[in-house]
Design an enzyme around this catalytic site. Sequence first.
Site, PDB file in Angstrom:
ATOM      1  N   ARG A 122     -11.434  -2.828   1.032  1.00 34.38           N
ATOM      2  CA  ARG A 122     -11.130  -2.922  -0.399  1.00 34.38           C
ATOM      3  C   ARG A 122     -12.424  -3.211  -1.147  1.00 34.38           C
ATOM      4  NH1 ARG A 122      -5.319  -6.028  -0.877  1.00 34.38           N
ATOM      5  NH2 ARG A 122      -5.202  -6.428   1.331  1.00 34.38           N
ATOM      6  N   VAL A 123     -12.507  -2.683  -2.346  1.00 38.72           N
ATOM      7  CA  VAL A 123     -13.812  -2.650  -3.003  1.00 38.72           C
ATOM      8  C   VAL A 123     -14.362  -4.044  -3.305  1.00 38.72           C
ATOM      9  CG1 VAL A 123     -12.869  -2.268  -5.341  1.00 38.72           C
ATOM     10  CG2 VAL A 123     -15.151  -1.498  -4.801  1.00 38.72           C
TER      11      VAL A 123
ATOM     12  N   GLY B 129     -19.631   6.181  -9.017  1.00 41.29           N
ATOM     13  CA  GLY B 129     -19.424   4.828  -9.539  1.00 41.29           C
ATOM     14  C   GLY B 129     -18.765   4.810 -10.911  1.00 41.29           C
TER      15      GLY B 129
ATOM     16  N   TYR C  24       1.297   5.363   2.834  1.00 42.27           N
ATOM     17  CA  TYR C  24       1.454   4.154   2.013  1.00 42.27           C
ATOM     18  C   TYR C  24       2.176   4.494   0.710  1.00 42.27           C
ATOM     19  CZ  TYR C  24       0.025  -0.112  -0.489  1.00 42.27           C
ATOM     20  OH  TYR C  24       0.011  -1.288  -1.195  1.00 42.27           O
TER      21      TYR C  24
ATOM     22  N   SER D 187     -13.782  -6.986  -1.754  1.00 43.22           N
ATOM     23  CA  SER D 187     -14.250  -7.672  -0.543  1.00 43.22           C
ATOM     24  C   SER D 187     -15.463  -6.953   0.041  1.00 43.22           C
ATOM     25  CB  SER D 187     -13.123  -7.792   0.487  1.00 43.22           C
ATOM     26  OG  SER D 187     -12.411  -6.604   0.602  1.00 43.22           O
TER      27      SER D 187
ATOM     28  N   GLY E 129     -18.658   7.918  -4.412  1.00 40.60           N
ATOM     29  CA  GLY E 129     -18.659   8.706  -5.642  1.00 40.60           C
ATOM     30  C   GLY E 129     -19.829   8.269  -6.500  1.00 40.60           C
TER      31      GLY E 129
HETATM   32  N1  LIG Z   1      -3.578  -6.602  -2.759  1.00 37.49           N
HETATM   33  C1  LIG Z   1      -3.365  -5.633  -3.603  1.00 37.49           C
HETATM   34  O1  LIG Z   1      -4.256  -5.291  -4.402  1.00 37.49           O
HETATM   35  C2  LIG Z   1      -2.028  -4.937  -3.673  1.00 37.49           C
HETATM   36  C3  LIG Z   1      -1.871  -3.895  -4.602  1.00 37.49           C
HETATM   37  C4  LIG Z   1      -0.648  -3.252  -4.660  1.00 37.49           C
HETATM   38  C5  LIG Z   1       0.401  -3.633  -3.847  1.00 37.49           C
HETATM   39  N2  LIG Z   1       0.221  -4.639  -2.955  1.00 37.49           N
HETATM   40  C6  LIG Z   1       1.356  -4.975  -2.083  1.00 37.49           C
HETATM   41  O2  LIG Z   1       1.507  -6.385  -1.972  1.00 37.49           O
HETATM   42  C7  LIG Z   1       1.918  -6.726  -0.641  1.00 37.49           C
HETATM   43  C8  LIG Z   1       0.966  -7.750  -0.062  1.00 37.49           C
HETATM   44  O3  LIG Z   1      -0.351  -7.205  -0.034  1.00 37.49           O
HETATM   45  P1  LIG Z   1      -1.605  -8.026   0.503  1.00 37.49           P
HETATM   46  O4  LIG Z   1      -2.782  -7.575  -0.248  1.00 37.49           O
HETATM   47  O5  LIG Z   1      -1.270  -9.456   0.568  1.00 37.49           O
HETATM   48  O6  LIG Z   1      -1.720  -7.399   1.972  1.00 37.49           O
HETATM   49  P2  LIG Z   1      -1.937  -8.100   3.375  1.00 37.49           P
HETATM   50  O7  LIG Z   1      -2.231  -7.007   4.341  1.00 37.49           O
HETATM   51  O8  LIG Z   1      -2.899  -9.224   3.269  1.00 37.49           O
HETATM   52  O9  LIG Z   1      -0.509  -8.713   3.679  1.00 37.49           O
HETATM   53  C9  LIG Z   1       0.558  -7.969   4.209  1.00 37.49           C
HETATM   54  C10 LIG Z   1       1.294  -8.834   5.206  1.00 37.49           C
HETATM   55  O10 LIG Z   1       2.403  -8.107   5.749  1.00 37.49           O
HETATM   56  C11 LIG Z   1       2.446  -8.313   7.150  1.00 37.49           C
HETATM   57  N3  LIG Z   1       3.125  -7.173   7.777  1.00 37.49           N
HETATM   58  C12 LIG Z   1       2.702  -5.884   7.824  1.00 37.49           C
HETATM   59  N4  LIG Z   1       3.588  -5.129   8.468  1.00 37.49           N
HETATM   60  C13 LIG Z   1       4.609  -5.959   8.848  1.00 37.49           C
HETATM   61  C14 LIG Z   1       5.819  -5.756   9.554  1.00 37.49           C
HETATM   62  N5  LIG Z   1       6.170  -4.559  10.037  1.00 37.49           N
HETATM   63  N6  LIG Z   1       6.617  -6.838   9.759  1.00 37.49           N
HETATM   64  C15 LIG Z   1       6.269  -8.068   9.310  1.00 37.49           C
HETATM   65  N7  LIG Z   1       5.130  -8.304   8.626  1.00 37.49           N
HETATM   66  C16 LIG Z   1       4.314  -7.261   8.397  1.00 37.49           C
HETATM   67  C17 LIG Z   1       0.995  -8.457   7.557  1.00 37.49           C
HETATM   68  O11 LIG Z   1       0.798  -9.067   8.812  1.00 37.49           O
HETATM   69  C18 LIG Z   1       0.423  -9.252   6.400  1.00 37.49           C
HETATM   70  O12 LIG Z   1       0.531 -10.627   6.617  1.00 37.49           O
HETATM   71  C19 LIG Z   1       1.971  -5.424   0.163  1.00 37.49           C
HETATM   72  O13 LIG Z   1       3.303  -4.970   0.198  1.00 37.49           O
HETATM   73  C20 LIG Z   1       1.135  -4.477  -0.664  1.00 37.49           C
HETATM   74  O14 LIG Z   1       1.561  -3.140  -0.509  1.00 37.49           O
HETATM   75  C21 LIG Z   1      -0.983  -5.289  -2.837  1.00 37.49           C
END
Ligand SMILES: NC(=O)c1ccc[n+]([C@@H]2O[C@H](COP(=O)([O-])OP(=O)(O)OC[C@H]3O[C@@H](n4cnc5c(N)ncnc54)[C@H](O)[C@@H]3O)[C@@H](O)[C@H]2O)c1
Length: 313
Positions: A185-186, A206, A144, A188, A204
């Site tokens: 995720r923490v 906490g 990631y 949820s 850990g």
């Molecule tokens: N939620 C967070 O705290 C957080 C923190 C940092 C970065 N992000 C970034 O934000 C973005 C969204 O995160 P999120 O929390 O909504 O995650 P999520 O898993 O809910 O959403 C990701 C979406 O991408 C889709 N997806 C995954 N691989 C795919 C592929 N190969 N082709 C097409 N679709 C694909 C999934 O089906 C999903 O709908 C991500 O890029 C994540 O890395 C999120």
Amino acid sequence: MKTVVVTGGGGFIGSHLIEALLEKGEAVICLDNLFTGVKKNISRFLANPRFEFIRHDIVVPILLEAEEIYHLACPASPVHYQNNPIKTLKTSVLGTLNMLGLAKRIQARILLASTSEVYGDPQIHPQPETYCGNVNPVGPRACYDEGKRAAETLMVGYRDYNGVNVAIARIFNTYGPRMVPNDGRVVSNFICQALRGEDLTIYGDGSQTRSFCYVSDMVDGLIRLMESTESGPVNLGNPTEFTIEELARTVLRMIPESNTGLVYGPLPVDDPTQRRPDIALAKRLLDWQPTVPLEQGLEPTIAYFREELGEDQ
Ligand SMILES: NC(=O)c1ccc[n+]([C@@H]2O[C@H](COP(=O)([O-])OP(=O)(O)OC[C@H]3O[C@@H](n4cnc5c(N)ncnc54)[C@H](O)[C@@H]3O)[C@@H](O)[C@H]2O)c1
């Protein structure tokens, strides 16, 4: 009216972003392979004539016409991105390459949802955008972290060598309704455990810290960045820091019927001990800062999980 592509629009942040874009009057094309995204997140928009869903894996190129691309597709929680590390890397690297190729061809502005994980286990606190990070390239989170780092490199490469109009958002922990239960995720985890009457598991002791940004603040930051001319990277997150134990106690207080306590487990490998965004740049360039305090954001989040878990039973 602009046409806007949202990759990963079936997921947690993406579906809230689509909602905000539709409310602004834009036409939205959602690209998602539904790996972690769910149909329920998308079906709520299907009656809107300005919305279109294409089930598509972004590892494969696609041709579309649009003015803007919000590129969010990538599994974001460790259980999902570690499920198939090669696929995660392909999604970040090949997926971003394909979206940049599309942006170049159609001259669209493209925004990458990068992550605070590019800082790894940070040695500098809080983390400014100038910090290069401390990532273990062969650790369990590498698929990631390194995937997103490579995606950022592709973004600046296409900007500098191909003149593509890019923006990089480094997103810190975000929470809210439509997170997937049991995704590790923490926020949820704690809410679902409390609602099920289970003890809350702290990995850990906490004392490790995180900052939690409510999803409406994040969506506002992403749209402001897209509408600016900045390429970033720009940190987006809530700088108010909590220890994991403080978060657990807040959740227990807000779900009083849970009547449960805390249990402690071993800290996962490479788990960062502290994480807090320096958002000076976002304040200055985008006039953005989070407005939703933790307890205010936890309320609708808890209500959402209450309904989700109720449906499961
Ligand atoms: N939620 C967070 O705290 C957080 C923190 C940092 C970065 N992000 C970034 O934000 C973005 C969204 O995160 P999120 O929390 O909504 O995650 P999520 O898993 O809910 O959403 C990701 C979406 O991408 C889709 N997806 C995954 N691989 C795919 C592929 N190969 N082709 C097409 N679709 C694909 C999934 O089906 C999903 O709908 C991500 O890029 C994540 O890395 C999120």
